[in-house]
Write a protein that holds these residues in place. Structure first.
Motif, PDB file in Angstrom:
ATOM      1  N   MET A   1      39.840  48.379  42.053  1.00 31.96           N
ATOM      2  CA  MET A   1      39.398  47.217  41.274  1.00 31.96           C
ATOM      3  C   MET A   1      38.202  46.529  41.940  1.00 31.96           C
ATOM      4  N   GLY A   2      37.185  46.304  41.180  1.00 35.00           N
ATOM      5  CA  GLY A   2      35.988  45.669  41.723  1.00 35.00           C
ATOM      6  C   GLY A   2      36.135  44.153  41.746  1.00 35.00           C
ATOM      7  N   ASN A   3      35.102  43.485  42.218  1.00 33.54           N
ATOM      8  CA  ASN A   3      35.177  42.019  42.216  1.00 33.54           C
ATOM      9  C   ASN A   3      34.918  41.501  40.808  1.00 33.54           C
ATOM     10  N   PHE A   4      35.469  40.346  40.527  1.00 35.60           N
ATOM     11  CA  PHE A   4      35.464  39.848  39.163  1.00 35.60           C
ATOM     12  C   PHE A   4      34.145  39.168  38.810  1.00 35.60           C
ATOM     13  N   GLN A   5      33.631  39.438  37.618  1.00 36.80           N
ATOM     14  CA  GLN A   5      32.373  38.836  37.212  1.00 36.80           C
ATOM     15  C   GLN A   5      32.391  38.614  35.701  1.00 36.80           C
TER      16      GLN A   5
ATOM     17  N   ALA B 457      36.455  51.450  37.159  1.00 32.69           N
ATOM     18  CA  ALA B 457      37.521  50.649  37.741  1.00 32.69           C
ATOM     19  C   ALA B 457      37.254  49.153  37.682  1.00 32.69           C
ATOM     20  N   GLU B 458      35.982  48.742  37.639  1.00 27.37           N
ATOM     21  CA  GLU B 458      35.746  47.293  37.650  1.00 27.37           C
ATOM     22  C   GLU B 458      36.250  46.592  36.388  1.00 27.37           C
ATOM     23  N   PHE B 459      36.570  47.358  35.358  1.00 24.44           N
ATOM     24  CA  PHE B 459      37.082  46.738  34.129  1.00 24.44           C
ATOM     25  C   PHE B 459      38.600  46.605  34.120  1.00 24.44           C
ATOM     26  N   GLN B 460      39.234  47.022  35.202  1.00 21.58           N
ATOM     27  CA  GLN B 460      40.696  47.115  35.132  1.00 21.58           C
ATOM     28  C   GLN B 460      41.394  45.760  35.011  1.00 21.58           C
ATOM     29  N   VAL B 461      40.940  44.771  35.780  1.00 16.59           N
ATOM     30  CA  VAL B 461      41.636  43.481  35.782  1.00 16.59           C
ATOM     31  C   VAL B 461      41.779  42.941  34.357  1.00 16.59           C
ATOM     32  N   LEU B 462      40.665  42.941  33.637  1.00 16.42           N
ATOM     33  CA  LEU B 462      40.697  42.389  32.294  1.00 16.42           C
ATOM     34  C   LEU B 462      41.574  43.230  31.372  1.00 16.42           C
TER      35      LEU B 462
END
Ligand code: HEM
Ligand SMILES: [Cu+2]
Ligand SMILES: [Cu+2]
Lengths: 337, 541
Positions: A1-5, B457-462
């Protein structure tokens, strides 16, 4: 997981423009939502039913349409601003500057093939210099795809059977996502790649490194001979066929009246569907090459025809880069539109 | 469904018995219930696909199903939800049941045609279901060519045929409503005394009758190219792939109004009833429905801003899209103004109506983002669009549908639903909905394309947030399903007019007799005239 933006990186001249439009739209949305929601909230509390048989003061019919007219005209005015602003950004995004670096892209399930006029070919990767407008001419070998680079805020469908184009000026070196945004079948989500934006010097080094099999135009010239185009198309007007030098960017008179501008799409069509637009004064004897050559070969031929087109400063030219010259000399294209 | 009380008096439910009396019924009320069963089934099928999609998107690598299956899941989710749930939902269930009663008619103009319409939906649904079971279809609900005609190896024709047949159901229902409104109004029921729900369904019917044939033609062309290999859309055979998009959106943009106008009609009824006020600017709301129906045919090109369509065409479509947004804005303002100095109660239907206004407002305003050309380039075909239309269709129409179901449930069944549970459900749905779909606006702007099985992977949180919301939403939808069924046996017996509402449907028994009214009503006052409601009914609330 990348940093949130919340916003994707801004890496093109278009990106801040689109983001400013976003701020405006978000501001309008927040404003209207707050006004509507707080009014409803206030009314709902203030005028809540206090007893089961409570009735509002009589049946207040309201006459005239003053209020309705006010709240139709004000939102309409605001949407006009949205329209104008959105259209002006779109206008910029649709008009490539004349000195743009020309790149060709061919979409094919499920990869991106990218070709530099100098002959470098890349798959799912595109290397470009920072600070220089880049124009992509694109087509597809099968279904519709869409070339999407979020950091540049650009997207353009890539349609089989025709050329579409898009352009951008990268403003920041780095590595950015390239996505296919139009559903194209099983591995649609795998049709992704990277755009590498490099310092101009690094780009030159990159260009000169790596073996190429000749520039696009050189390969096009070879094809032109292999496919026997050269048997008909001579460099002078003696044959039964129109000469191709200086064709690119000119206005072509058609049999049956009308003219058409000789851009990439026209050249492509002349090769694949020669009967679609016949040049005035000639017989429709050119055979079709539809199905005989690939989209990439068509691109090579187009680039060859462009390369024998008017040289910068000597005649009408539309866009793209003359492969015979170094990229840095291309700034002085005449404006003919 | 029979109960001690209902047995005392003959009504449409107990007048005849047996499966045959239902399958061959010509009573618009029974047909409304047949539709209710059918579309509820499709809602759960579509919901099951959605659940699988959301679970799969928990992880960026997609390790539950293959990409092929994933593509089938989102396609079949949309086909089930749009063509077999959303489009029929409010008109075919609530409209069928209440439109004739609200104008004082005994039935629709063509009762047999009405039954045929239901059979067509069932047959169409069966074809599509067959396609889903046999192997599924993977083109997306938009069936873009040449993928759908030349490249897809899935059950395109069976699915498209199902949609084609269901389209005739939609056309015939529209025709039936139009004729009914023109010819069957009770004495005194002038055009401008009709409830706004009737106006909304009338406008919707116009779109159904005028627009759906274009969809039918489009499907025929698709069929011809896929089966007979004629070049219509595939450039390799001399066709034009973008032509398909024009034809498809010429129907499918108006179709979004088929999906939302009836919901707006429901909201007008509910807001008026639970604030005991006539709807502010009745005529403006009535005309704005018709305006939306007409203008909605002129904006299809806003789905094609990056398709390569000409710059100037795009500018015209953008401009007209803003134009068509104004009537929707007017409605929101007028509903708000209706509350002013009203007597507002917070029963479940009203809570759903509040939910509708909130979510529809956000959905509509984000439509303005998409209509802005420079913005659309970036967000088209991303999750931003997905969020936009879910805010309108699920946040808006679905809220209106559930609000309408609660509002009219006592009339349809003769039983009250449990108020406490129902209020809770509206709250759970509202919260779950926002958690599911709000993150998708951000995802879309960040650049996550729609219809992606694998994603960076950067879209995973949302995505995880969205899936969490969807789980809450699922609980919210299960609740009414359970307590509605429960109420059939254990609910309080409903009085004739539980809300002190004004419509003619509240001037007949709950549930209504077979012919709706003991004697033809004569209408003497405007819609939403609360002075006309007998005092003892007002106190019931
Ligand atoms: C309030 C005015 C509205 C405006 C200005 C508007 C604008 C738009 C635009 C420009 C698009 C295209 C986005 C894109 O693909 O890039 C779009 C997509 C969509 N809208 Fe709206 N919209 C509005 C209301 C509605 C309503 C009322 C509904 C449904 C009930 C709706 C449902 C949809 C759907 C389903 C799509 C996506 C279709 C697809 O690509 O699968 N919209 N809207
Ligand atoms: Cu794709
Ligand atoms: Cu639309």
């Amino acid at each position: 997981m990348g940093n949130f933006q919340f916003l994707p990186e801004q890496a093109s001249t278009l990106a801040p423009e689109v983001d400013h439009l976003l701020y405006f739209l978000v501001a309008v949305t927040v404003f209207f939502s707050v006004v509507i929601f707080s009014t409803i909230f206030y009314f709902a509390i203030r005028y809540r039913r206090r007893s089961a048989n409570e009735m509002p003061d009589a049946h207040q019919a309201h006459n005239g349409y003053t209020l309705e007219i006010i709240w139709s005209v004000i939102p309409f005015g605001i949407t006009l601003v949205m329209f104008t602003w959105g259209a002006s950004v779109f206008f910029t995004a649709s008009r490539p500057p004349k000195d743009a670096l020309q790149i060709y892209a061919v979409g094919k399930r499920w990869m991106w093939k990218l070709e530099h006029v100098e002959g470098q070919r890349e798959i799912n990767e595109l290397h470009i210099p920072v600070g220089r407008p880049v124009r992509l001419t694109m087509t597809s070998e099968d279904v519709i795809h869409s070339f999407f680079v979020p950091a540049f805020r650009t997207k353009q469908d890539v349609v089989p059977g025709r050329y579409t184009s898009t352009w951008f000026t990268p403003t920041k070196t780095g590595k950015y996502h390239l996505f296919c945004a139009e559903f194209c079948g099983t591995k649609h989500s795998g049709m992704v790649g990277w755009i590498y934006v490099m310092e101009p010097n690094d780009y030159q080094t990159w260009l000169s490194g790596g073996a190429t099999e000749g520039s696009l135009a050189e390969n096009g010239k070879k094809l032109f001979e292999q496919l026997a185009c050269s048997n008909c198309h001579k460099d002078d007007t003696t044959g039964r066929c129109p000469p191709l030098p200086n064709l690119f960017g000119s206005q072509v008179k058609l049999a049956g009246g009308g003219t058409v501008k000789a851009d990439e799409a026209y050249i492509r069509e002349s090769i694949l569907q020669p009967q679609a637009k016949v040049v005035a004064g000639y017989e429709p004897v050119m055979p079709t090459f539809q199905g005989l050559i690939s989209e990439e070969q068509v691109l090579q031929l187009v680039e060859y025809v462009k390369s024998i087109g008017p040289k910068p400063g000597t005649g009408p030219a539309d866009s793209g880069q003359n492969p015979a010259k170094k990229p840095s000399t291309a700034g002085s294209m005449p404006a003919n539109r | 469904m029979d109960t001690a009380v209902a047995q005392e008096r003959e009504n449409y439910l107990n007048a005849s018995h047996g499966l045959k009396s239902w399958l061959l019924t010509k009573d618009h009320k029974r047909i409304g219930l047949l539709y209710l069963f059918t579309i509820t089934l499709f809602f759960f099928i579509g919901g099951a696909f959605a659940t699988l999609i959301r679970i799969e998107l928990l992880s960026p690598q997609g390790n539950m199903v293959s990409s092929e299956t994933y593509n089938k899941l989102f396609t079949m989710h949309a086909v089930a939800m749009i063509f077999f749930f959303m489009i029929p939902s409010i008109p075919a269930v609530l409209g069928n049941f209440f439109l004739p009663i609200m104008i004082g008619a005994r039935d629709l103009a063509f009762p047999k045609l009405n039954l045929l319409s239901w059979y067509l939906l069932v047959i169409g649904g069966a074809f599509s279901l067959f396609a889903m079971i046999a192997g599924g279809v993977d083109t997306g609900w938009t069936f873009y060519t040449p993928y759908s005609t030349t490249y897809s190896n899935s059950w395109v024709i069976a699915t498209a045929l199902g949609i084609f047949i269901a389209g005739f159901s939609s056309i015939l229902t529209g025709l039936n409503f139009i004729v009914t409104v023109h010819r069957m109004r009770a004495p005194g029921m002038t055009w401008f005394r009709m409830p706004l729900f009737v106006w909304a369904n009338y406008a919707t019917s116009l779109i159904q009758v005028l627009g759906t044939p274009v969809l039918a033609v489009t499907i025929v062309l698709l069929f011809v190219e896929r089966v007979f290999q004629l070049g219509i859309f595939d450039p390799a055979r001399g066709g034009d792939p973008v032509l398909f998009q024009h034809l498809f959106w010429f129907y499918s943009h108006p179709a979004v109004y088929i999906m939302v106008l009836p919901g707006m009609g429901v909201i007008s009824e509910i807001i008026s009833t639970f604030s005991r006020k006539t709807v502010f600017g009745y005529a403006f709301i009535a005309f704005s429905s018709v305006a939306i129906a007409v203008l909605g045919f002129l904006v299809w090109g806003h789905h094609m801003f990056v398709s390569g369509q000409s710059l100037y065409a795009s500018m015209v479509f953008s401009f007209l899209s803003y134009f068509v947004a104004i009537p929707s804005a007017i409605k929101v303002f007028n509903w708000t103004a209706t509350l002013y100095k009203g007597s507002i109660s917070y029963q479940t239907p009203m809570l759903y109506a509040f939910g509708f206004i909130g979510l529809f407002t956000i959905g509509g305003l984000t439509g303005l983002f998409l209509a802005a050309l420079g913005m659309d380039i970036h967000v088209t075909d991303t999750y931003f669009v997905v969020a936009h239309f879910h805010y309108i269709m699920v946040g808006g129409t679905m809220m209106a549908y559930l609000g309408g179901m609660h509002f009219w449930w006592p009339k349809m069944t003769g039983r009250m639903y449990p108020e406490g549970w129902a209020k809770l459900s509206s709250l759970v749905i509202f919260l779950g909905f926002n958690l599911t779909f709000f993150p998708q606006f951000i995802l879309g702007y960040l650049g996550m394309p729609r219809r992606y099985h694998l994603y960076p992977a950067e879209f995973q949180v949302l995505n995880v947030m969205s899936t969490a919301g969807a789980s809450i939403l699922a609980v919210g939808y299960a609740m009414p399903m359970i307590y509605f069924i429960w109420s059939l046996k254990y609910g309080k017996v409903a009085p004739m007019n539980p809300w002190g509402a004004t419509g003619l449907e509240w001037r007949t028994a709950s549930p209504p007799p077979v012919h709706n009214f003991e004697q033809t009503p004569i209408v003497t006052h405007e819609a939403y005239d609360y002075t006309s409601v007998p005092a003892e009914e007002i106190e019931v609330v």
